[in-house]
Design an enzyme around this catalytic site. Structure first.
Site, PDB file in Angstrom:
ATOM      1  N   TYR A 145       0.899  -1.228   0.071  1.00 63.77           N
ATOM      2  CA  TYR A 145       0.139   0.064   0.030  1.00 63.77           C
ATOM      3  C   TYR A 145       0.842   1.096   0.124  1.00 63.77           C
ATOM      4  O   TYR A 145       1.752   1.585   0.865  1.00 63.77           O
ATOM      5  CB  TYR A 145      -0.776  -0.194   1.277  1.00 63.77           C
ATOM      6  CG  TYR A 145      -1.492   1.060   1.722  1.00 63.77           C
ATOM      7  CD1 TYR A 145      -1.286   1.812   3.069  1.00 63.77           C
ATOM      8  CD2 TYR A 145      -2.365   2.046   0.792  1.00 63.77           C
ATOM      9  CE1 TYR A 145      -2.101   2.734   3.307  1.00 63.77           C
ATOM     10  CE2 TYR A 145      -2.967   2.831   1.300  1.00 63.77           C
ATOM     11  CZ  TYR A 145      -2.833   3.456   2.554  1.00 63.77           C
ATOM     12  OH  TYR A 145      -3.440   4.792   3.023  1.00 63.77           O
ATOM     13  N   ASP A 230      -1.469  -6.099   9.401  1.00 60.02           N
ATOM     14  CA  ASP A 230      -2.656  -5.119   9.163  1.00 60.02           C
ATOM     15  C   ASP A 230      -4.021  -5.953   8.513  1.00 60.02           C
ATOM     16  O   ASP A 230      -3.671  -6.390   7.440  1.00 60.02           O
ATOM     17  CB  ASP A 230      -2.033  -3.916   8.406  1.00 60.02           C
ATOM     18  CG  ASP A 230      -3.184  -2.997   7.974  1.00 60.02           C
ATOM     19  OD1 ASP A 230      -4.308  -3.089   8.301  1.00 60.02           O
ATOM     20  OD2 ASP A 230      -2.696  -1.863   7.580  1.00 60.02           O
ATOM     21  N   ILE A 232      -6.877  -4.975   7.893  1.00 59.33           N
ATOM     22  CA  ILE A 232      -7.901  -3.924   7.564  1.00 59.33           C
ATOM     23  C   ILE A 232      -9.078  -4.573   6.651  1.00 59.33           C
ATOM     24  O   ILE A 232     -10.118  -4.485   6.486  1.00 59.33           O
ATOM     25  CB  ILE A 232      -7.405  -2.884   6.969  1.00 59.33           C
ATOM     26  CG1 ILE A 232      -8.504  -1.761   6.963  1.00 59.33           C
ATOM     27  CG2 ILE A 232      -6.641  -2.785   5.835  1.00 59.33           C
ATOM     28  CD1 ILE A 232      -7.901  -0.173   6.365  1.00 59.33           C
ATOM     29  N   LYS A 273     -12.889  -0.355   5.376  1.00 53.40           N
ATOM     30  CA  LYS A 273     -13.034  -1.289   4.246  1.00 53.40           C
ATOM     31  C   LYS A 273     -14.173  -2.254   4.416  1.00 53.40           C
ATOM     32  O   LYS A 273     -15.112  -2.476   3.513  1.00 53.40           O
ATOM     33  CB  LYS A 273     -11.589  -1.803   3.961  1.00 53.40           C
ATOM     34  CG  LYS A 273     -10.622  -1.115   3.810  1.00 53.40           C
ATOM     35  CD  LYS A 273     -10.304  -0.064   2.862  1.00 53.40           C
ATOM     36  CE  LYS A 273      -9.453   0.911   2.725  1.00 53.40           C
ATOM     37  NZ  LYS A 273      -9.347   1.800   1.715  1.00 53.40           N
TER      38      LYS A 273
END
Lengths: 470, 492
Positions: A145, A230, A232, A273
């Site tokens: 990312y 992470d 998410i 998300k």
């Protein structure tokens, strides 16, 4: 002596990257079905816009949560005053239950170990402040990312060293890649403090295999460093293989509670998300290390979650009927939408990395490059943005080491818009293929075919287009 | 334990040092309150919280507005059509309507002498986030900022902890009514230079926390002159601007620089709705810099603490309702003035004076006559008596780095009228009792008498602390006001 800090003048915020430039172009000329049908379609934004109707229907059925009321009483004043960095207990409970539900209830989370932050952006930065400083580095698998450059490095002073993953094995993390990254950090005289992975992966859209997770656990155990996972996108896993959380792996390997490793694993989460609520700024750090929890809790003062938002979401996530329905419907819609993108791309002769999660696909356009270089990738990207009018994210902005890969989002638009985007892409690929062919033939038979004016014309128009881009 | 030690070495210095300032002994007051909070019926002998600067006086007005404006919420039937657009809005430029509302509000609070540009408004996670962000933009690790004392205790964390900066205090004295003098600024600056400390600017709070006073024009002009001379920054934390309840009026730094020769690249304002409107839970912080580079940088950094779009939307509607805002500001001033008057006159009647003030949610109480000696130790002793015997949590001046012992900050806007009277009664009793005891005992014995009392009380209070410390549920943050509120109790 400079008047401002070095942070103002350096580039570590990463916002000069092409990832953000594409956004800027989109802002100047955004597609609208009615008002601007020839505008740029945004496919660079990993948002989940598919399930708002489910959220809105819940709101309609729960007017109390909507209007600062509990049991008929207004609690506006208490909410307005509530700034305890330990967070609203009801919200934390609902959040950890939701996180467990996403993981099939194979693991549970303790509310004492969770810290609320203003989005995952803040969570990742805060964790970095707790675990690393100038002279330290975290290893990240590529592609990753683009926002990590800002979130992990900018104000903390920490460095990122890439763990190079390639298409040769579906971009999976290998032991040798880990080891190489570690050595590279040593060469750069950086002290490696940990590994950070995004699982499910952004931009790949894949969940990590148990084998990869085991490799990671072995690595951080051996090197005595941290692991940040992470997660998410954990709620966006829409098909098999099922999501395996790092916590599940630790549990299965009986590493809970009485080992060093347990306290060096930290999870980052967010509702941006899974629930599609990026505007609400709801992030969380989950850590088994009480010192990290204590420090991160104090740091969360710099970015607490609005109490108004905590209250609304605690009511929403405590409604187990709602969460069950939401997760199930959301998965189905994501799967359907991803299938549309994948098959549409296939019809245009473009393949993707096989994926089972996320709000995007990792698209292989290597065959459309004029050469196997990042310059050619940029060339292709600019054409896609300016000519085809699609904002997609070039792999180089995600630090991919192989040119030609692009991240294409599919959940932030209507189905019709997706169809249009695919149509545009298909005709673009058609034209570029003809031109590439003719360009190639021309190169091969330059001397022979000079009199064929059809080829000359194609060659001409190809060059004309290049002029425009400059 | 071996494991924990090893792991500890793997954490950053920031995670393991004390620069967050929360290990200070001043949190004893919080702990005492938390383990024994006052309630008019459930716990009438509990500790009254007077250490929390909150504005609770006007929630009726806001509550009414919320009921009358259901479309300001994106969750009600009237507003839900906006839900999706707002829920996905994470642009760090913030909602236009919100910025416009804030700019208008700031202008109004500044007496309409200045127009604030909505395009310069940058959001942050409360003023806490705003102050830290401004420091990140203006200075590098090892640099320092001058801060006139006494100053808000949270600055130790906000300005220094993760930024790596230092604070150089600028001594302000009661003989000057704690004014910030040019001489004090110069002295602090020179001292820093001699120690090779690189001073990047001055940060002030206007109105002042903990003094409750507004800066006069002359002082502000002198400050601007000083920072221009040295080519360093001036950060003005105007978080208490609208809590000014009587004259002299609040003057924003934005107004001062309009009429002065000043390098505006050096001027930055921090603002928030936590005090003026009483919304600390909503985390609305604002950075307003006249320096374009700083504005752009702070805007990028705001990603680390954006205001929830749900909150932006609600407050945009509220702040753009000019009639409501006008009425709110007028009422708020009136109620603050009244509350302030009740307390300060009540105290005067028993011979306790305070610094003359016209703003803030607190007053600066002068307890120097009650100290057995003019030392910090004596101040802390007196403080412990006030917490444990009088059962009021007030904040000792040393927690604000005040250079003179004996001053205490007392908050008055975070309780209802009945509690005000209980608090005043307790102070009255305490002071009168002290005077009675003075009459009975000779002067030379007075100090011994205090000390005996203190020792007894300290012993019992330390047991109290041990119990409370053992239970993690009692650990509260420095800013929580309602540890026993239903919100915190809820454990569904």
């Amino acid at each position: 002596m400079g008047l401002l800090s070095r942070k103002v003048t350096c580039n570590s915020h990463g916002q000069d990257s092409s990832y953000f430039l594409g956004w800027q172009e989109y802002e100047k000329n955004p597609y609208d079905e009615v008002k601007n049908p020839k505008g740029i379609i945004q496919m660079g934004l990993a948002e989940n816009q598919l399930s708002f109707d489910i959220l809105e229907s819940w709101l309609a059925k729960n007017p109390e949560a909507a209007s600062f009321k509990r049991d008929g009483q207004s609690i506006f004043k208490e909410l307005a005053l509530f700034q305890d960095y330990h967070g609203l207990p009801a919200f934390k409970k609902a959040l950890v239950d939701f996180m467990a539900e996403i993981r099939g209830n194979k693991v549970t989370f303790d509310t004492n170990n969770i810290v609320l932050t203003a989005g995952a952006t803040s969570a990742n930065e805060t964790l970095m402040f707790c675990l690393a400083e100038k002279g330290d580095a975290f290893l990240l698998p590529t592609p990753y990312y683009p926002g990590f450059d800002r979130d992990l490095k900018w104000r903390t002073g920490a460095e990122i060293v890439p763990i190079v993953c390639t298409s040769s094995n579906g971009f999976k993390i290998t032991e040798s890649a880990l080891e190489e990254a570690y050595q590279e950090a040593q060469k750069r005289k950086l002290r490696v403090k940990g590994v950070l992975v995004t699982n499910p992966s952004n931009p790949l859209g894949t969940t990590m295999s148990r084998n990869e997770l085991d490799i990671l656990v072995n690595f951080i155990t051996d090197k005595e460093i941290h692991l940040i996972s992470d997660e998410i996108y954990s709620g966006t896993v829409f098909s098999s293989p099922a999501f395996i959380s790092i916590m599940e792996v630790l549990k299965d390997r009986k590493l809970e509670n009485d080992s060093q490793v347990w306290e060096r694993v930290h999870v980052v989460y967010s509702l941006s998300k899974d629930l599609g609520l990026p505007g609400f700024r709801v992030g969380a750090i989950y850590s088994n290390d009480p010192i990290v929890v204590a420090a991160a809790t104090k740091m969360s003062s710099f970015g607490l979650v609005s109490s108004q938002t905590q209250f609304l979401l605690s009511a929403m996530l405590s409604d187990k009927k709602f969460t069950k329905e939401y997760l199930s419907k959301n998965h189905k819609r994501l799967q359907k939408r991803q299938n549309k993108l994948v098959s549409g791309l296939e019809k245009a002769g473009i393949s993707c990395l096989e994926s089972n999660a996320g709000l995007f696909c990792w698209v292989d356009m290597r065959h459309l490059l004029s050469s196997n270089t990042f310059e050619a990738e940029m060339e292709l990207w600019k054409r896609i943005v300016y000519e085809v009018k699609l904002n997609i994210s070039p792999g180089s902005s995600c630090h991919c080491t192989e040119p030609g890969w692009f991240r294409v989002c599919f959940a932030n638009m209507s189905e019709d818009t997706l169809k249009l985007a695919l149509k545009r892409l298909k005709s673009f690929v058609g034209s570029i293929t003809i031109n590439n062919q003719s360009h190639q033939e021309l190169k091969n038979t330059r001397k022979k075919n000079r009199n064929n004016w059809v080829f000359r014309l194609s060659f001409q128009s190809f060059h004309d287009r290049e002029q425009e881009e400059r | 334990m071996e494991f924990t030690r090893n792991n500890r070495q793997l954490l950053s210095k920031i995670a393991t040092n004390d620069r967050h300032g929360e290990n200070s002994p001043y949190f004893d007051g919080w702990k005492a309150y938390d383990s024994n909070p006052y309630h008019p019926t459930h716990n009438p002998h509990g500790v009254i919280q007077m250490g929390l600067a909150e504005n609770q006086l006007c929630f009726d007005l806001i509550g009414k507005w919320i009921l009358e404006n259901p479309d300001a919420s994106i969750c009600t039937a009237e507003g839900v059509d906006k839900f999706k657009d707002i829920a996905i809005f994470q642009d760090y430029h913030a909602l236009k309507d919100f910025r416009e509302g804030v700019a208008k509000f700031m202008g109004r609070v500044g007496g309409n002498r200045v127009v604030f540009d909505p395009n310069r408004i940058v959001t942050s996670g409360g003023a806490t986030g705003a102050n830290e962000t401004v420091m990140f933009c203006l200075a590098d690790p090892g640099d320092a900022f001058l801060v006139p004392s006494p100053y808000y205790a949270g600055f130790a964390r906000d300005l220094r902890w993760r930024t790596g900066l230092d604070i150089v205090p600028v001594d302000c004295k009661s003989s000057d009514n704690f004014r910030i003098t040019r001489a004090a600024l110069e002295e602090a600056y020179e001292k820093a230079q001699r120690s090779n400390i690189n001073v990047k600017g001055v940060i002030i709070a206007n109105p002042s926390n903990p003094l409750g006073t507004v800066l006069d024009k002359e002082t502000m002009r002198s400050l601007v002159g000083f920072i221009n001379d040295k080519n360093i920054h001036l950060v003005c934390d105007e978080i208490y601007a609208a809590t000014t309840f009587s004259s002299p009026r609040f003057i924003s730094i934005a107004e001062i620089i309009q009429d002065m020769d000043c390098n505006c690249d050096l001027i930055h304002i921090v603002y928030s709705l936590s005090k003026d409107m009483g919304f600390p839970g909503f985390r609305v912080g604002i950075v307003y810099s006249f320096n374009d580079d700083v504005m752009h940088c702070a805007r990028k950094m705001s990603s680390f603490g954006l205001v929830s779009s749900q909150t932006q939307f609600l407050l945009a509607a509220m702040l753009n309702d000019e009639e409501f805002v006008g009425n709110f500001l007028r009422e708020s001033s009136k109620r603050l003035a009244k509350r302030h008057r009740v307390f300060t006159t009540g105290l005067e009647r028993v011979g306790i004076s305070s610094l003359k003030s016209n703003a803030g949610l607190f007053f600066w109480m002068d307890m120097r006559p009650l100290l057995k000696e003019q030392t910090v130790e004596a101040e802390l002793e007196l403080w412990r008596v006030i917490i444990n015997k009088v059962k009021l949590n007030v904040s000792p001046g040393s927690s604000f780095q005040c250079s003179e012992p004996g001053w205490f900050r007392v908050c008055f806007a975070n309780m209802d009228d009945e509690t005000v009277h209980v608090a005043l009664e307790r102070i009255r009793e305490f002071v009168l009792q002290g005077k009675e005891e003075e009459k009975d005992v000779s002067l030379s014995h007075t100090s011994k008498h205090w000390r005996k009392q203190n020792l007894r009380l300290s012993f019992s209070s330390s047991r109290l602390y041990d119990e409370s410390l053992m239970s993690p549920a009692h650990m509260i943050s420095p800013h929580s006001s309602i540890p026993r509120s239903p919100l915190v109790r809820a454990r569904t």
